[in-house]
Write a protein that holds these residues in place. Structure first.
Motif, PDB file in Angstrom:
ATOM      1  N   TYR A 203     -15.277  -7.041  -1.655  1.00 28.02           N
ATOM      2  CA  TYR A 203     -14.119  -6.780  -0.795  1.00 28.02           C
ATOM      3  C   TYR A 203     -13.064  -5.972  -1.547  1.00 28.02           C
ATOM      4  O   TYR A 203     -12.970  -6.031  -2.775  1.00 28.02           O
ATOM      5  CB  TYR A 203     -13.498  -8.095  -0.337  1.00 28.02           C
TER       6      TYR A 203
ATOM      7  N   SER B 220     -14.801  -4.256   3.386  1.00 31.88           N
ATOM      8  CA  SER B 220     -15.955  -5.041   2.975  1.00 31.88           C
ATOM      9  C   SER B 220     -17.111  -4.105   2.676  1.00 31.88           C
ATOM     10  O   SER B 220     -17.208  -3.012   3.253  1.00 31.88           O
ATOM     11  CB  SER B 220     -16.374  -6.008   4.080  1.00 31.88           C
TER      12      SER B 220
ATOM     13  N   ARG C  74      -8.485  -4.770   4.906  1.00 29.28           N
ATOM     14  CA  ARG C  74      -9.462  -5.387   4.019  1.00 29.28           C
ATOM     15  C   ARG C  74     -10.805  -4.705   4.237  1.00 29.28           C
ATOM     16  O   ARG C  74     -11.373  -4.780   5.323  1.00 29.28           O
ATOM     17  CB  ARG C  74      -9.608  -6.880   4.315  1.00 29.28           C
TER      18      ARG C  74
ATOM     19  N   GLY D  90     -14.436  -1.920   7.727  1.00 31.41           N
ATOM     20  CA  GLY D  90     -13.057  -2.379   7.656  1.00 31.41           C
ATOM     21  C   GLY D  90     -12.014  -1.287   7.581  1.00 31.41           C
ATOM     22  O   GLY D  90     -10.815  -1.563   7.591  1.00 31.41           O
TER      23      GLY D  90
ATOM     24  N   SER E 135      -1.676  -3.432   5.908  1.00 35.53           N
ATOM     25  CA  SER E 135      -2.778  -3.924   5.088  1.00 35.53           C
ATOM     26  C   SER E 135      -4.116  -3.683   5.765  1.00 35.53           C
ATOM     27  O   SER E 135      -4.204  -3.621   7.002  1.00 35.53           O
ATOM     28  CB  SER E 135      -2.623  -5.432   4.838  1.00 35.53           C
TER      29      SER E 135
ATOM     30  N   GLN F 286      -9.030  -5.808  -0.799  1.00 39.41           N
ATOM     31  CA  GLN F 286      -7.832  -6.124  -0.030  1.00 39.41           C
ATOM     32  C   GLN F 286      -6.759  -5.124  -0.410  1.00 39.41           C
ATOM     33  O   GLN F 286      -6.390  -5.027  -1.584  1.00 39.41           O
ATOM     34  CB  GLN F 286      -7.362  -7.551  -0.318  1.00 39.41           C
TER      35      GLN F 286
ATOM     36  N   ASN G 160      -2.926  -3.889   0.308  1.00 39.44           N
ATOM     37  CA  ASN G 160      -1.614  -4.221   0.865  1.00 39.44           C
ATOM     38  C   ASN G 160      -0.618  -3.106   0.555  1.00 39.44           C
ATOM     39  O   ASN G 160      -0.867  -2.270  -0.316  1.00 39.44           O
ATOM     40  CB  ASN G 160      -1.108  -5.538   0.283  1.00 39.44           C
TER      41      ASN G 160
END
Length: 124
Positions: free
Chosen positions: A80, A21, A19, A8, A17, A82, A84
């Motif tokens: 994960y 994994s 994400r 990712g 952004s 995430q 941002n």
């Protein structure tokens, strides 16, 4: 054989952004707390975020709070991250790590299994 594989990463503009994994194999994923760390060129590996083995509790470094979220899916053996509102200073190789036991840690030495890392580059 215990293995963690990150994916990712990539190149993104500031404010964007991504994400990440991390898939686990060869270990009983639900018995491990998980962490994300990063290492920029010329710097030491630093803690980013961690999650307990149940997913009930998480912790983020000050640099990641309000921007990054860690989560996990034990049915998919995956954790994960995430990310941002990315900043150029977030540029680094990001690693996931597994720590046997219920609690997470912010210390690299307390993690048993490491992935190979995925590059995240944030352009200004």
């Amino acid at each position: 054989q215990e293995q963690l594989v990150e994916s990712g990463g990539g190149l993104v503009q500031a404010g964007g952004s991504l994400r990440l994994s991390c898939g686990a194999s060869g270990l009983t994923f639900s018995l491990y707390a998980m962490g994300w760390f990063r290492q920029a060129p010329g710097k030491e590996r630093e803690f980013v975020a961690a999650i307990t083995r149940s997913g009930s509790s998480t912790y983020c470094a000050d640099s990641a709070k309000d921007r990054f979220t860690i989560s996990r899916d034990n049915a998919k053996n995956t954790v994960y991250l995430q990310m941002n509102s990315l900043k150029p200073e977030d540029t680094a190789v990001y690693y996931c790590a597994a720590r046997w036991g219920r609690e997470y840690s912010i210390f690299t030495s307390e993690y048993n299994v490491w992935g190979q890392g995925t590059q995240v580059t944030v352009s200004s």
